[in-house]
Design a protein around this motif. Structure first.
Motif, short mmCIF file in Angstrom:
data_model
loop_
_atom_site.label_atom_id
_atom_site.label_comp_id
_atom_site.label_asym_id
_atom_site.label_seq_id
_atom_site.Cartn_x
_atom_site.Cartn_y
_atom_site.Cartn_z
N THR A 189 14.01 52.00 79.23
CA THR A 189 13.89 50.55 79.08
C THR A 189 14.35 49.87 80.37
N LEU A 190 13.57 48.93 80.86
CA LEU A 190 13.97 48.20 82.04
C LEU A 190 15.28 47.44 81.79
N PRO A 191 16.13 47.33 82.80
CA PRO A 191 17.44 46.67 82.62
C PRO A 191 17.36 45.29 81.97
N THR A 192 16.35 44.49 82.34
CA THR A 192 16.25 43.13 81.81
C THR A 192 15.85 43.10 80.34
N PHE A 193 15.42 44.25 79.79
CA PHE A 193 15.00 44.31 78.39
C PHE A 193 16.01 45.06 77.51
N ARG A 194 17.10 45.50 78.09
CA ARG A 194 18.06 46.29 77.31
C ARG A 194 18.84 45.41 76.33
N GLY A 195 19.29 46.05 75.26
CA GLY A 195 20.02 45.33 74.23
C GLY A 195 19.13 44.66 73.22
N LYS A 196 17.82 44.93 73.28
CA LYS A 196 16.87 44.31 72.36
C LYS A 196 16.25 45.34 71.40
N GLY A 197 16.74 46.57 71.45
CA GLY A 197 16.25 47.60 70.53
C GLY A 197 14.96 48.28 70.94
N LEU A 198 14.54 48.11 72.20
CA LEU A 198 13.27 48.69 72.61
C LEU A 198 13.33 50.21 72.68
N GLY A 199 14.47 50.76 73.11
CA GLY A 199 14.60 52.21 73.17
C GLY A 199 14.53 52.84 71.80
N LYS A 200 15.21 52.23 70.84
CA LYS A 200 15.20 52.75 69.48
C LYS A 200 13.81 52.65 68.86
N SER A 201 13.14 51.51 69.10
CA SER A 201 11.81 51.35 68.51
C SER A 201 10.80 52.29 69.16
N MET A 202 10.95 52.56 70.47
CA MET A 202 10.06 53.51 71.13
C MET A 202 10.28 54.91 70.56
N THR A 203 11.54 55.28 70.36
CA THR A 203 11.84 56.60 69.78
C THR A 203 11.23 56.72 68.39
N GLN A 204 11.35 55.67 67.59
CA GLN A 204 10.76 55.71 66.25
C GLN A 204 9.24 55.77 66.33
N TYR A 205 8.67 55.09 67.30
CA TYR A 205 7.21 55.14 67.48
C TYR A 205 6.77 56.56 67.82
N LEU A 206 7.53 57.24 68.67
CA LEU A 206 7.23 58.62 69.01
C LEU A 206 7.37 59.53 67.79
N LEU A 207 8.37 59.24 66.95
CA LEU A 207 8.52 60.01 65.71
C LEU A 207 7.31 59.82 64.81
N ASN A 208 6.86 58.58 64.69
CA ASN A 208 5.67 58.31 63.87
C ASN A 208 4.47 59.10 64.38
N LYS A 209 4.26 59.09 65.69
CA LYS A 209 3.13 59.81 66.28
C LYS A 209 3.25 61.32 66.06
N THR A 210 4.48 61.82 66.17
CA THR A 210 4.72 63.25 65.96
C THR A 210 4.32 63.68 64.56
N VAL A 211 4.74 62.90 63.57
CA VAL A 211 4.42 63.21 62.18
C VAL A 211 2.92 63.08 61.95
N GLU A 212 2.32 62.04 62.49
CA GLU A 212 0.88 61.83 62.32
C GLU A 212 0.06 63.00 62.89
N MET A 213 0.55 63.60 63.97
CA MET A 213 -0.17 64.71 64.60
C MET A 213 0.12 66.06 63.93
N GLY A 214 1.03 66.06 62.97
CA GLY A 214 1.30 67.28 62.22
C GLY A 214 2.36 68.19 62.80
N TYR A 215 3.12 67.69 63.78
CA TYR A 215 4.21 68.50 64.34
C TYR A 215 5.46 68.36 63.48
N GLU A 216 6.26 69.41 63.45
CA GLU A 216 7.42 69.44 62.55
C GLU A 216 8.75 69.49 63.28
N THR A 217 8.75 69.85 64.56
CA THR A 217 10.00 69.98 65.32
C THR A 217 9.92 69.15 66.58
#
Length: 251
Positions: A189-217
């Protein structure tokens, strides 16, 4: 996909990193195969510039030292075995980085509803350039657009950009390895955008994509400050991934 029911070792996660760098190095044409190790070295010592798959022997170390001294090799060596670590420690190399090796079993879900309009998939050179800019601004090392562009047509890599109030401020990458594991990389996350939850939401987005693609680990490496954030999302710490460097050098 392979379902790893047991907790992976830090070495398995380090090996995943080595494969990840290798797959970046091939299309970007920055990889070199040596007799006792492999290296990737991007222009200007930008991301990724690493040595990995090191065979712990005296000849390899002499090759490393001379290559690092004349700046033909990056001064960053991934530790993938205890034997390698012991040999490096006894040969003038020192630990310069220690990251938490973390893993998560997503076979039972971990999906959350997110606003898809807050994310973009990087599929064009322009978006690859934006990914490189955000990544470089998020981390302590340069990231060249051409290195990212070389991954666009590789089905093992999936790159995403995150928004806040319409402006791009975060990035994240998935790497699908040869063992059926999905790796999370370059979550920044760029410094000017930190503290707004972007890192957490990106991680959750990656989790969603992982599950959608059928990966388990899922594997990732985290800083000490990042470890509690990923722990809250369910990731377990499996040990440490260490990087060593030659400290007594003219570089």
């Amino acid at each position: 996909m392979e379902n790893q029911t047991t907790k992976p070792s830090a070495q398995q996660i380090a090996d995943h990193l080595a494969e990840f760098w290798c797959e970046i190095g091939k299309p970007a044409k920055i990889i070199n195969y040596h007799k006792s190790f492999t290296s990737v070295m991007a222009k200007g010592y930008s991301w990724p510039s690493k040595i990995f798959d090191l065979q712990p022997n005296a000849l390899a170390l002499e090759h490393l030292k001379s290559g690092i001294e004349i700046e033909q090799l990056p001064n960053a060596i991934l530790v993938q075995s205890e034997a390698t670590k012991v040999l490096l420690e006894s040969s003038g190399f020192e630990r310069v980085s220690s990251l938490k090796a973390m893993a998560l079993d997503v076979s039972e879900g971990h999906l959350q509803v997110l606003d898809e309009n807050q994310f973009e998939t990087a599929t064009t050179k322009g978006q690859a350039g934006k990914f490189a800019r955000i990544a470089a601004g998020s981390f302590d090392y340069p990231v060249k657009p051409k290195t990212v562009e070389a991954l666009l047509n590789n089905p093992k890599f999936h790159m995403f950009l995150g928004k806040h109030e319409g402006a791009l401020g975060s990035c994240g990458m998935l790497y699908l390895d040869n063992n059926g594991v999905c790796g999370f990389h370059m979550i920044g996350t760029l410094p000017t955008f930190r503290g707004k939850g972007l890192g957490k939401s990106m991680t959750q987005y990656l989790l969603n994509k992982t599950v959608e693609m059928g990966y388990e680990t899922v594997y990732l490496v985290a800083s000490k400050s990042g470890e509690p954030i990923y722990s809250k999302l369910g990731f377990a710490t499996c040990g440490e991934v260490e990087t060593f460097a030659l400290t007594n050098t003219s570089r």
